[in-house]
Motif scaffolding. Structure first.
Motif, mmCIF file in Angstrom:
data_model
loop_
_atom_site.group_PDB
_atom_site.id
_atom_site.type_symbol
_atom_site.label_atom_id
_atom_site.label_comp_id
_atom_site.label_asym_id
_atom_site.label_seq_id
_atom_site.Cartn_x
_atom_site.Cartn_y
_atom_site.Cartn_z
ATOM 1 N N HIS A 1 41.493 50.253 38.124
ATOM 2 C CA HIS A 1 41.811 51.291 39.471
ATOM 3 C C HIS A 1 43.020 52.178 39.192
ATOM 4 N N MET B 1 38.461 36.834 55.594
ATOM 5 C CA MET B 1 39.056 36.921 54.280
ATOM 6 C C MET B 1 40.437 36.201 54.328
ATOM 7 N N ILE C 1 37.344 47.653 45.184
ATOM 8 C CA ILE C 1 37.428 46.464 44.733
ATOM 9 C C ILE C 1 36.549 45.388 45.291
ATOM 10 N N GLU C 2 35.693 44.566 44.714
ATOM 11 C CA GLU C 2 34.959 43.591 45.146
ATOM 12 C C GLU C 2 35.561 42.488 46.075
ATOM 13 N N PRO C 3 34.674 41.975 47.111
ATOM 14 C CA PRO C 3 35.471 41.039 47.929
ATOM 15 C C PRO C 3 35.942 39.910 47.295
ATOM 16 N N PHE D 1 43.661 39.280 44.807
ATOM 17 C CA PHE D 1 44.612 40.023 44.936
ATOM 18 C C PHE D 1 45.323 40.001 46.131
ATOM 19 N N MET D 2 44.759 39.440 47.326
ATOM 20 C CA MET D 2 45.646 39.392 48.881
ATOM 21 C C MET D 2 46.235 37.923 48.394
ATOM 22 N N SER E 1 41.178 44.369 36.342
ATOM 23 C CA SER E 1 40.640 45.306 37.552
ATOM 24 C C SER E 1 41.806 46.185 38.026
ATOM 25 N N HIS E 2 43.014 45.786 38.068
ATOM 26 C CA HIS E 2 44.169 46.370 38.374
ATOM 27 C C HIS E 2 44.283 47.625 37.484
ATOM 28 N N VAL F 1 41.126 50.312 47.272
ATOM 29 C CA VAL F 1 40.667 49.173 48.021
ATOM 30 C C VAL F 1 39.131 49.246 48.245
ATOM 31 N N MET G 1 39.105 41.053 45.764
ATOM 32 C CA MET G 1 40.150 41.325 46.784
ATOM 33 C C MET G 1 40.906 40.063 47.113
#
Length: 229
Positions: A64, A205, A165-167, A173-174, A60-61, A162, A170
């Motif tokens: 993007h 989140m 990116i799907e929830p 990642f966070m 994914s990274h 951002v 995300m």
């Protein structure tokens, strides 16, 4: 300061925070692959699932970066991302090979320890390549971005990433980025999310990131949750 002297706005670094998170995730995954007992079916299955999720995040990274950062930089500095693009292609080949090796581990019999070792060693090589690649992006591409885009344009690139990116992704990642951050960086990131999200979205989140409802300001509790993630 002279009233007419313009104030220089520091450009946002598109790589630093997310790369810190990926470095930590790489290290944790490497240790996990090296320490899992090949005879423990449950632990091994969980580890292989974690590896798949890690590869999904890494891909994914990469995607993007290709779609947003490389496209933008090529529009103003043609050829600037050639080497990074080649690295990304090699990464994608590594993902395919790692998935194949993981499947062989899952289906192995008496030779499972040997196959697990092979997977661990191949992942270590991927991590080594990824560390060198991220360093190149931070020290060569980011200066080019700063020289050719305004701070506002750089923020726009980050916002487009951002938004793509799907929830669920995300949250991954966070979790990695916050776990790898300093206390000051962590407070800034969480504060930025809180300021930019509706209350219920922010709460959801942070609950997903920390694994339990999070009380704003409980930095010690968040740190413990991230350390155990």
């Amino acid at each position: 300061m002279n009233a007419e002297t313009p104030v220089k706005v520091e450009a946002e670094d598109l790589y630093y925070g997310v790369h810190k998170g990926i470095r930590l995730a790489n290290a944790r995954m490497l240790v996990r692959l090296g320490s899992v007992d090949p005879t423990d079916e449950k632990a091994l299955a969980e580890t292989l699932k974690a590896l798949e999720q890690h590869l999904e995040m890494s891909l994914s990274h990469l995607v993007h970066e290709n779609h947003q950062i490389h496209t933008a930089l090529e529009s103003r500095c043609p050829g600037a991302t050639h080497d990074a693009g080649d690295d990304h292609e090699h990464h994608e080949e590594s993902f395919v090979e790692l998935r194949r090796l993981a499947a062989e581990v899952a289906g192995a019999g008496a030779d499972r320890p040997k196959r697990l070792r092979r997977l661990y060693q191949r992942f270590a090589l991927f991590v080594a390549d990824d560390l060198a690649h991220m360093h190149e992006e931070e020290t060569k591409l980011m200066p080019l971005i700063e020289a050719n885009f305004t701070p506002e344009e750089i923020v726009g690139i980050r916002e487009r990433i951002v938004a793509d990116i799907e929830p669920d992704m995300m949250v991954r990642f966070m979790r990695a980025m916050l776990a790898a951050a300093t206390e000051t960086e962590r407070r800034e990131m969480v504060g930025g999310m809180q300021a930019g999200m509706p209350t219920e979205v922010f709460s959801g989140m942070m609950t997903a990131v920390s694994g339990a409802p999070w009380v704003p300001g409980d930095w010690a509790g968040l740190g413990r949750a991230l350390a155990a993630a």
